[in-house]
Scaffold this motif. Structure first.
Motif, mmCIF file in Angstrom:
data_model
loop_
_atom_site.group_PDB
_atom_site.id
_atom_site.type_symbol
_atom_site.label_atom_id
_atom_site.label_comp_id
_atom_site.label_asym_id
_atom_site.label_seq_id
_atom_site.Cartn_x
_atom_site.Cartn_y
_atom_site.Cartn_z
ATOM 1 N N MET A 1 0.849 -1.182 0.000
ATOM 2 C CA MET A 1 0.000 0.000 0.000
ATOM 3 C C MET A 1 0.887 1.234 0.000
ATOM 4 N N PRO A 2 0.331 2.364 -0.379
ATOM 5 C CA PRO A 2 1.138 3.585 -0.325
ATOM 6 C C PRO A 2 1.464 3.956 1.121
ATOM 7 N N THR A 3 2.512 4.725 1.277
ATOM 8 C CA THR A 3 2.848 5.224 2.608
ATOM 9 C C THR A 3 1.935 6.405 2.932
ATOM 10 N N VAL A 4 1.908 6.774 4.187
ATOM 11 C CA VAL A 4 1.106 7.935 4.597
ATOM 12 C C VAL A 4 1.603 9.180 3.859
ATOM 13 N N ALA B 1 -5.902 3.452 2.156
ATOM 14 C CA ALA B 1 -5.298 2.290 2.810
ATOM 15 C C ALA B 1 -3.988 2.644 3.501
ATOM 16 N N ALA B 2 -3.369 3.722 3.090
ATOM 17 C CA ALA B 2 -2.122 4.167 3.728
ATOM 18 C C ALA B 2 -2.334 4.514 5.201
ATOM 19 N N PHE B 3 -3.562 4.870 5.547
ATOM 20 C CA PHE B 3 -3.846 5.289 6.916
ATOM 21 C C PHE B 3 -4.313 4.153 7.814
ATOM 22 N N LEU B 4 -4.390 2.937 7.262
ATOM 23 C CA LEU B 4 -4.757 1.777 8.089
ATOM 24 C C LEU B 4 -3.600 1.420 9.015
ATOM 25 N N PRO B 5 -3.904 0.910 10.204
ATOM 26 C CA PRO B 5 -2.828 0.503 11.096
ATOM 27 C C PRO B 5 -1.997 -0.613 10.461
ATOM 28 N N LYS B 6 -0.696 -0.532 10.630
ATOM 29 C CA LYS B 6 0.213 -1.547 10.096
ATOM 30 C C LYS B 6 0.440 -2.603 11.168
ATOM 31 N N GLY B 7 0.555 -3.816 10.722
ATOM 32 C CA GLY B 7 0.881 -4.827 11.731
ATOM 33 C C GLY B 7 0.148 -6.039 11.604
#
Length: 165
Positions: free
Chosen positions: A3-6, A159-165
């Motif tokens: 996904m793109p970065t923030v 999708a960049a703003f979804l939590p990563k992990g």
């Protein structure tokens, strides 16, 4: 990168969002994607792509745009979709450079199905038809693909703003 970065989304989303909404609206209302919208979307990538993603991905984005444009014209020639759909898909394709092709394909499929079902349901609701009685997409046998493409672009950047992990 899946996904793109923030940072990438912050560069691109403020400009892509209004264009995508404009495309979805005009495709629903007129069953046309205006060349102004296509040129605006291409300009976003040409002007902001480099600072958003860096030179290498920006150049890949330009190459992907050219490939999608050629494939889109072939698809249009054999009647798969409209020329406006092909041009808008090419104009927005750069945004997906560096993304995971499987994720992008799945997102495209999901957005296409969601847009098709949503549009078909909406056009059968009398209250919706009263709000927009003159929309061409309500009576057309064709599907306003700009709706699905716009949804895909917006969701990909969000999708960049979804939590990563």
């Amino acid at each position: 990168m899946t996904m793109p970065t923030v940072n990438q989304a912050l560069w691109l989303l403020p400009f892509c969002l209004p264009i995508a909404l404009w495309v979805a609206y005009t495709d629903l209302k007129f069953m046309k994607i205006r060349n102004h919208a296509v040129l605006a979307m291409a300009a976003v990538w040409l002007i902001l792509g480099w600072p958003a993603v860096g030179r290498d991905l920006w150049l890949w984005g330009l190459a992907i745009m050219a490939i999608v444009l050629v494939l889109g014209f072939v698809g249009n020639m054999i009647g798969m979709f409209g020329a406006g759909d092909a041009k808008f898909a090419a104009a927005m394709a750069g945004v997906f450079s560096g993304g995971d092709p499987w994720f992008i394909a799945a997102l495209y499929a999901a957005c296409s199905v969601a847009a098709l079902i949503g549009q078909r349901i909406a056009r059968n609701i009398p209250a919706v038809r009263r709000v927009a009685p003159d929309w061409t997409s309500w009576t057309s046998n064709k599907f306003p693909m700009g709706l699905a493409l716009s949804l895909m672009l917006i969701l990909y950047l969000l999708a960049a703003f979804l939590p990563k992990g």
